[in-house]
Motif scaffolding. Structure first.
Motif, PDB file in Angstrom:
ATOM      1  N   ASP A  74       0.844  -1.195   0.000  1.00 56.03           N
ATOM      2  CA  ASP A  74       0.000   0.000   0.000  1.00 56.03           C
ATOM      3  C   ASP A  74       0.888   1.257   0.000  1.00 56.03           C
ATOM      4  O   ASP A  74       2.115   1.169   0.104  1.00 56.03           O
ATOM      5  N   ASP A  75       0.269   2.415  -0.138  1.00 58.81           N
ATOM      6  CA  ASP A  75       1.026   3.664  -0.248  1.00 58.81           C
ATOM      7  C   ASP A  75       1.892   3.937   0.977  1.00 58.81           C
ATOM      8  O   ASP A  75       3.027   4.404   0.840  1.00 58.81           O
ATOM      9  N   ALA A  76       1.384   3.644   2.156  1.00 54.58           N
ATOM     10  CA  ALA A  76       2.161   3.878   3.382  1.00 54.58           C
ATOM     11  C   ALA A  76       3.402   2.985   3.404  1.00 54.58           C
ATOM     12  O   ALA A  76       4.490   3.424   3.805  1.00 54.58           O
ATOM     13  N   GLU A  77       3.259   1.738   2.972  1.00 48.31           N
ATOM     14  CA  GLU A  77       4.412   0.831   2.968  1.00 48.31           C
ATOM     15  C   GLU A  77       5.422   1.254   1.897  1.00 48.31           C
ATOM     16  O   GLU A  77       6.632   1.110   2.102  1.00 48.31           O
ATOM     17  N   ARG A 128       7.435   3.905   3.559  1.00 48.81           N
ATOM     18  CA  ARG A 128       8.359   3.319   4.546  1.00 48.81           C
ATOM     19  C   ARG A 128       9.512   2.592   3.847  1.00 48.81           C
ATOM     20  O   ARG A 128      10.659   2.698   4.259  1.00 48.81           O
TER      21      ARG A 128
END
Length: 162
Positions: A91-94, A97
């Motif tokens: 996903d975008d958050a990963e 990160r």
């Protein structure tokens, strides 16, 4: 990304890219000379048939050299990651990160030190971003064959560097 107070959507970026492709074909026929009225009409038609108004196309063209805009175009125009693949599961958050962890890991390896120190520094960088070495390696491997994931990571790295 904003332009003149308007958010540029991924759809507009795709429309812009399509119009530019058609316009380049007309421009190739023009060469170094001036475009004829017919060629100018063909360029205007390329923009209008893309779904963009000419003013919006021109506004996007003015900022299309921006690295973040170019990276967004690359993401928007890349085929979707295959269903069930690592890229599809990120996903975008990963992605953000992962991009930060990759940048930190690169800095660790470039800073020198013993192999044990580098390994510890890389493990700390991954841990700080909430990634396991296995997940980091899986994403790294997937970027080599998944153009969409690769484009998403490049965009995240540009945004984090800004």
């Amino acid at each position: 990304m904003r332009n003149g107070g308007h958010v540029i959507t991924d759809e507009e970026l795709l429309q812009f890219t399509g119009a530019m492709t058609k316009m380049r074909q007309v421009a190739a026929a023009v060469g170094t000379g001036a475009a004829t009225p017919e060629q100018q009409a063909q360029m205007a038609e390329a923009v209008q048939s893309s779904g963009l108004e000419i003013a919006r196309f021109n506004a996007i063209a003015q900022i299309s050299g921006d690295p973040v805009v170019r990276a967004r175009i690359s993401v928007a125009s890349s085929p979707a990651s295959p269903e069930g693949s690592v890229g599809a599961s990120v996903d975008d958050a990963e992605v953000v990160r992962y991009a930060r962890a990759a940048t930190a890991a690169r800095a660790v390896t470039q800073s020198g030190g013993t192999p044990a120190e580098q390994q510890a520094g890389m493990a700390a960088a991954l841990s700080a971003e909430g990634l396991t070495i296995e997940r980091f390696n899986a994403i790294s491997a997937a970027t080599s064959s998944d153009s969409r994931l690769r484009a998403r990571v490049a965009l995240a790295q540009l945004k984090s560097a800004a």
